[in-house]
Design a protein around this motif. Structure first.
Motif, PDB file in Angstrom:
ATOM      1  N   CYS A   1       0.748  -1.098  -0.122  1.00 32.65           N
ATOM      2  CA  CYS A   1       0.143   0.027  -0.016  1.00 32.65           C
ATOM      3  C   CYS A   1       0.941   1.288  -0.033  1.00 32.65           C
TER       4      CYS A   1
ATOM      5  N   GLU B   1     -10.173   5.896   4.472  1.00 31.09           N
ATOM      6  CA  GLU B   1     -10.904   5.297   3.292  1.00 31.09           C
ATOM      7  C   GLU B   1      -9.713   5.039   2.368  1.00 31.09           C
ATOM      8  N   ASP B   2      -8.533   5.670   2.259  1.00 31.95           N
ATOM      9  CA  ASP B   2      -7.700   5.623   1.077  1.00 31.95           C
ATOM     10  C   ASP B   2      -7.038   4.165   1.273  1.00 31.95           C
ATOM     11  N   TYR B   3      -7.010   3.659   2.401  1.00 30.93           N
ATOM     12  CA  TYR B   3      -6.098   2.112   2.481  1.00 30.93           C
ATOM     13  C   TYR B   3      -7.275   1.166   1.868  1.00 30.93           C
ATOM     14  N   ARG B   4      -8.453   1.232   2.156  1.00 26.41           N
ATOM     15  CA  ARG B   4      -9.177   0.357   1.326  1.00 26.41           C
ATOM     16  C   ARG B   4      -9.254   0.376  -0.130  1.00 26.41           C
ATOM     17  N   ARG B   5      -9.520   1.730  -0.393  1.00 31.53           N
ATOM     18  CA  ARG B   5      -9.345   2.138  -1.813  1.00 31.53           C
ATOM     19  C   ARG B   5      -8.202   1.434  -2.566  1.00 31.53           C
ATOM     20  N   LEU B   6      -6.895   1.664  -2.160  1.00 31.86           N
ATOM     21  CA  LEU B   6      -5.776   1.188  -2.832  1.00 31.86           C
ATOM     22  C   LEU B   6      -5.849  -0.289  -2.570  1.00 31.86           C
TER      23      LEU B   6
ATOM     24  N   GLU C   1      -8.238  -2.412  -2.752  1.00 30.37           N
ATOM     25  CA  GLU C   1      -9.506  -2.563  -4.115  1.00 30.37           C
ATOM     26  C   GLU C   1      -8.603  -2.508  -5.304  1.00 30.37           C
ATOM     27  N   ASP C   2      -7.766  -1.464  -5.404  1.00 34.23           N
ATOM     28  CA  ASP C   2      -7.175  -1.267  -6.719  1.00 34.23           C
ATOM     29  C   ASP C   2      -6.135  -2.362  -7.026  1.00 34.23           C
TER      30      ASP C   2
ATOM     31  N   GLU D   1      -8.144  -1.012   9.920  1.00 35.73           N
ATOM     32  CA  GLU D   1      -8.691  -1.379   8.474  1.00 35.73           C
ATOM     33  C   GLU D   1      -8.195  -2.548   8.199  1.00 35.73           C
TER      34      GLU D   1
END
Length: 379
Positions: free
Chosen positions: A86, A95-100, A102-103, A138
């Motif tokens: 990450c 929220e950025d942790y989950r977004r990255l 998922e990417d 997270e």
């Protein structure tokens, strides 16, 4: 292939890991991407030869490494372990942790990541982002959902910070750190991590290529003149019982096959062999006429002279016989590079004597700097 217990994760990984930061690339209309045909062949051949740990990251290979790894390993996904990272510089909210994450799952075309790292962290990032944004929570949530199997981190800071991280965040299960014959500063903390059941992967086992050069180190350290420096470097790293895996960035099929062969032999060292190698390395350094330990007590120099780096370059030449490495690194320091301004040298010294008053080895630093710089320029 040798396999080793990976801390308390419950899995065993190959002694050689495939670092996927240097996969072959092609350029099309000014855009770079991985040559999938070549990378498929390399990654699958590595798996055939027993490598089961593949390490990539969000931005490797112009942000295309994860895609290439996913394509190559999809047919054998259940037989290998994928590690990715990450990018903490892109994390500004929880929220950025989950977004990255998922990417990365999308790019890898997989339902789960075996080892998901907080990438290249230091104390500041750990305190302000990982702890400050409750990212461990997270990660635990993603783990409970099956999106990641294990919580990991890669590290770039003072070694003492490793203990700080592991005590503050016992949820960390594995770590990736720099370790090789020329850079042993993390050795004590590697042992500490292993004692807590944390799996350890070593990056840079050949010192970023510095230990690929031919030298007489085989005879000096392992009493084996036929042993190449490259083989010796792997043997040293894998001889450490606290290391589960040596990670190597591989660029060609022949490099894959060579590294597998070397790793298979390197995994056979006894503790006595490793202890003897360690003592030989320490003796080589100790009996150098310039015994700088790299402690850094002479820093900061009021004029900005990086004394430990200059003396380290001399050690590469004088102790390890790495003349080309010493020459290139000192030249880059003295003359600068695209990313680095020229560094201060003895010509900038104002004879304040601060460095010599602080040196625990009582070196005559000012005169030694002039002598060492002349030697390095003449290589």
């Amino acid at each position: 292939m040798q396999y080793r217990k990976f801390g308390n994760t419950g899995v065993s990984i190959s002694a050689l890991g495939f670092g996927c930061m240097r996969l072959p690339e092609v350029e099309e209309n000014g855009t770079f991407h991985v040559d999938y045909e070549k990378s498929n062949e390399m990654l699958r051949r590595a798996a055939e030869l027993g490598v089961n740990y593949f390490d990539t990251a969000y931005f490797y290979c112009h942000a295309d490494s994860e895609v290439a790894v996913g394509k190559a390993l999809k047919p054998i996904r259940d037989k290998v372990y994928i590690s990715t990272k990450c990018p903490m510089e892109n994390v500004h909210s929880r929220e950025d942790y989950r977004r990255l994450l998922e990417d990365s799952l999308r790019k890898l075309d997989t339902d789960y990541i075996d080892f998901y790292h907080f990438w290249a962290i230091n104390k500041k990032v750990f305190d302000e982002k990982i702890m400050g944004l409750s990212l461990i929570d997270e990660a635990l949530k993603a783990k409970a959902e099956g999106k990641i199997r294990h919580i990991s981190f890669s590290f770039h800071d003072d070694p003492s910070v490793i203990q700080y991280i592991l005590e503050k965040a016992p949820e960390m299960e594995t770590m990736l750190v720099q370790y090789n014959m020329l850079d042993r500063k993390n050795e004590e903390m590697i042992a500490f991590a292993a004692s807590r059941g944390v799996g350890v992967v070593a990056m840079g086992p050949v010192g970023g290529g510095r230990l690929a050069a031919p030298t007489a180190l085989g005879e000096k350290i392992a009493n084996n003149a036929s042993l190449s420096t490259y083989e010796l470097a792997f043997r040293f790293v894998l001889g450490n019982p606290n290391i589960s895996c040596a990670l190597s960035g591989m660029q060609t099929l022949s490099m894959v096959e060579q590294n597998v062969a070397v790793a298979e032999q390197s995994g056979n060292l006894t503790k006595e062999d490793f202890d003897n190698m360690t003592k030989a390395l320490e003796d080589l350094h100790k009996f150098s006429e310039l015994y700088c330990t790299g402690c850094g007590y002479c820093q900061p120099c009021p004029k900005g002279i990086n004394i430990p780096r200059i003396f380290a370059d001399y050690t590469y030449y004088n102790v390890y016989g790495l003349s080309e490495t010493a020459k290139k690194d000192f030249s880059a320091y003295e003359n600068g590079t695209e990313d680095q301004a020229p560094g201060a040298t003895s010509k900038d010294c104002v004879n304040c004597g601060y460095c010599e008053r602080k040196c625990p080895q009582h070196l005559s630093i000012r005169s030694e700097l002039k002598r060492v710089e002349e030697v390095l320029r003449s290589l």
